[in-house]
Motif scaffolding. Structure first.
Motif, PDB file in Angstrom:
ATOM      1  N   ILE A  38      16.442  15.367 -41.992  1.00  0.00           N
ATOM      2  CA  ILE A  38      17.907  15.367 -42.054  1.00  0.00           C
ATOM      3  C   ILE A  38      18.281  16.833 -42.260  1.00  0.00           C
ATOM      4  O   ILE A  38      18.092  17.399 -43.334  1.00  0.00           O
ATOM      5  N   ILE A  39      18.730  17.437 -41.164  1.00  0.00           N
ATOM      6  CA  ILE A  39      18.895  18.897 -41.127  1.00  0.00           C
ATOM      7  C   ILE A  39      20.353  19.279 -41.369  1.00  0.00           C
ATOM      8  O   ILE A  39      21.272  18.660 -40.815  1.00  0.00           O
ATOM      9  N   PHE A  40      20.559  20.314 -42.182  1.00  0.00           N
ATOM     10  CA  PHE A  40      21.896  20.887 -42.345  1.00  0.00           C
ATOM     11  C   PHE A  40      21.875  22.282 -41.739  1.00  0.00           C
ATOM     12  O   PHE A  40      20.995  23.088 -42.034  1.00  0.00           O
ATOM     13  N   THR A  41      22.848  22.573 -40.871  1.00  0.00           N
ATOM     14  CA  THR A  41      22.960  23.905 -40.278  1.00  0.00           C
ATOM     15  C   THR A  41      23.702  24.794 -41.270  1.00  0.00           C
ATOM     16  O   THR A  41      24.808  24.459 -41.705  1.00  0.00           O
ATOM     17  N   THR A  42      23.095  25.915 -41.633  1.00  0.00           N
ATOM     18  CA  THR A  42      23.729  26.775 -42.627  1.00  0.00           C
ATOM     19  C   THR A  42      23.184  28.197 -42.518  1.00  0.00           C
ATOM     20  O   THR A  42      21.975  28.379 -42.278  1.00  0.00           O
ATOM     21  N   PRO A  43      24.051  29.227 -42.671  1.00  0.00           N
ATOM     22  CA  PRO A  43      23.564  30.604 -42.509  1.00  0.00           C
ATOM     23  C   PRO A  43      22.495  30.991 -43.520  1.00  0.00           C
ATOM     24  O   PRO A  43      21.723  31.913 -43.272  1.00  0.00           O
ATOM     25  N   ASP A  44      22.411  30.286 -44.658  1.00  0.00           N
ATOM     26  CA  ASP A  44      21.375  30.661 -45.636  1.00  0.00           C
ATOM     27  C   ASP A  44      20.120  29.787 -45.495  1.00  0.00           C
ATOM     28  O   ASP A  44      19.258  29.770 -46.377  1.00  0.00           O
ATOM     29  N   GLY A  45      19.996  29.093 -44.360  1.00  0.00           N
ATOM     30  CA  GLY A  45      18.813  28.255 -44.148  1.00  0.00           C
ATOM     31  C   GLY A  45      17.640  29.026 -43.568  1.00  0.00           C
ATOM     32  O   GLY A  45      17.727  30.235 -43.312  1.00  0.00           O
ATOM     33  N   GLU A  46      16.550  28.293 -43.328  1.00  0.00           N
ATOM     34  CA  GLU A  46      15.355  28.869 -42.709  1.00  0.00           C
ATOM     35  C   GLU A  46      15.706  29.259 -41.270  1.00  0.00           C
ATOM     36  O   GLU A  46      16.385  28.499 -40.569  1.00  0.00           O
ATOM     37  N   GLN A  47      15.231  30.414 -40.844  1.00  0.00           N
ATOM     38  CA  GLN A  47      15.592  30.909 -39.507  1.00  0.00           C
ATOM     39  C   GLN A  47      14.980  30.050 -38.390  1.00  0.00           C
ATOM     40  O   GLN A  47      13.772  29.837 -38.372  1.00  0.00           O
ATOM     41  N   PHE A  48      15.828  29.579 -37.479  1.00  0.00           N
ATOM     42  CA  PHE A  48      15.363  28.773 -36.348  1.00  0.00           C
ATOM     43  C   PHE A  48      14.597  29.667 -35.371  1.00  0.00           C
ATOM     44  O   PHE A  48      15.054  30.752 -35.033  1.00  0.00           O
ATOM     45  N   ASP A  49      13.431  29.209 -34.929  1.00  0.00           N
ATOM     46  CA  ASP A  49      12.655  29.978 -33.959  1.00  0.00           C
ATOM     47  C   ASP A  49      11.835  29.003 -33.095  1.00  0.00           C
ATOM     48  O   ASP A  49      11.928  27.782 -33.269  1.00  0.00           O
ATOM     49  N   GLN A  50      11.043  29.553 -32.167  1.00  0.00           N
ATOM     50  CA  GLN A  50      10.306  28.690 -31.238  1.00  0.00           C
ATOM     51  C   GLN A  50       9.314  27.761 -31.946  1.00  0.00           C
ATOM     52  O   GLN A  50       9.278  26.572 -31.632  1.00  0.00           O
ATOM     53  N   PRO A  51       8.520  28.264 -32.930  1.00  0.00           N
ATOM     54  CA  PRO A  51       7.621  27.327 -33.624  1.00  0.00           C
ATOM     55  C   PRO A  51       8.379  26.164 -34.277  1.00  0.00           C
ATOM     56  O   PRO A  51       7.907  25.026 -34.258  1.00  0.00           O
ATOM     57  N   MET A  52       9.573  26.438 -34.829  1.00  0.00           N
ATOM     58  CA  MET A  52      10.335  25.337 -35.439  1.00  0.00           C
ATOM     59  C   MET A  52      10.821  24.372 -34.355  1.00  0.00           C
ATOM     60  O   MET A  52      10.802  23.147 -34.528  1.00  0.00           O
ATOM     61  N   ALA A  53      11.245  24.914 -33.209  1.00  0.00           N
ATOM     62  CA  ALA A  53      11.678  24.048 -32.100  1.00  0.00           C
ATOM     63  C   ALA A  53      10.511  23.173 -31.645  1.00  0.00           C
ATOM     64  O   ALA A  53      10.670  21.961 -31.427  1.00  0.00           O
TER      65      ALA A  53
END
Ligand code: SAM
Length: 224
Positions: free
Chosen positions: A83-98
């Motif tokens: 259950i993901i929350f989009t937020t500027p102080d979150g973990e940085q989205f990148d290819q491994p996360m995708a």
């Protein structure tokens, strides 16, 4: 895979999700994307889901109850891996996360708006907090769209040629090699000879060398 996106402005990304590769992936049954208008879960008659922050701070805050009601309605029907929350102080989205998220069965992406959401939702319901970069957007809808696109395009079968997604930048921590198409000579700007040779092993070697060289020059941090 199923992706449920919760937002106060679904119309911001509805068109984006229905078009092109994402639209075709849904028609082919490879992914199921659902948009939920948080206002449908409002407790107030005027359908507002925000209120003034305690402490007298500036801005408005999204209330707990509509978010809890919406997430509970979804989790009552199936298990969600994240259950993901989009937020500027979150973990940085990148290819491994995708890549990792593309292996999930079901995920929820909650888009914030205004000053953000009541922190108690983050403490009690959210399992992952994700940022798409060090800047502040008006709302989480673009972040949800970016994440959904990156996640869905690597699901097997979504892109016609699966090898194409695997040779994109950031897979294996390398930037992609340059690509060219016809004509082989445009205004004297020539395509590298090797690509016209038909010698697949040598072309593969050229592609790898180009990837390594470009990564070394443009993103040396990826090779560390
Ligand atoms: N007050 C928040 C802060 O300073 O961290 C910013 C709130 S922002 C105006 C409203 C919403 O946009 C956030 O709750 C989040 O959902 C979304 N958002 C803004 N920037 C984002 C980013 N870089 N990555 C992901 N989501 C973002």
């Amino acid at each position: 895979m199923r992706i449920d996106i919760i937002t106060v402005v679904p119309q911001l990304i509805q068109g984006f999700l229905e078009e092109s590769i994402l639209g075709r992936a849904q028609k082919k049954g490879l992914v199921d994307i659902h948009l939920h208008n948080l206002r449908d879960y409002a407790v107030r008659k005027d359908r507002r889901v925000d209120d003034y922050p305690f402490g007298g701070f500036a801005g408005m805050v999204m209330q707990c109850e509509p978010i809890d009601r919406c997430i509970s309605a979804l989790t009552a029907q199936r298990h969600y891996d994240q259950i993901i929350f989009t937020t500027p102080d979150g973990e940085q989205f990148d290819q491994p996360m995708a890549n990792e998220l593309s292996l999930c069965e079901n995920i929820i992406i909650l888009c914030g708006h205004y000053k953000g959401i009541d922190y108690r939702i983050r403490e009690h319901l959210i399992t992952k907090e994700v940022s798409i970069g060090d800047y502040v957007l008006t709302g989480g809808e673009l972040a949800a769209a970016v994440m959904t696109d990156a996640i869905v395009r690597i699901i097997p079968g979504v892109i016609g040629d699966e090898q194409s997604a695997l040779s994109d930048s950031f897979q294996d921590n390398l930037l992609a090699a340059p690509v060219y198409t016809r004509p082989a000579d445009y205004k004297g700007w020539k395509v590298p000879e090797i690509l016209l040779s038909g010698h697949q092993a040598k072309i593969k070697e050229w592609e790898l060398q180009q990837s390594l060289q470009r990564t070394k020059t443009l993103r040396p941090d990826l090779l560390e």
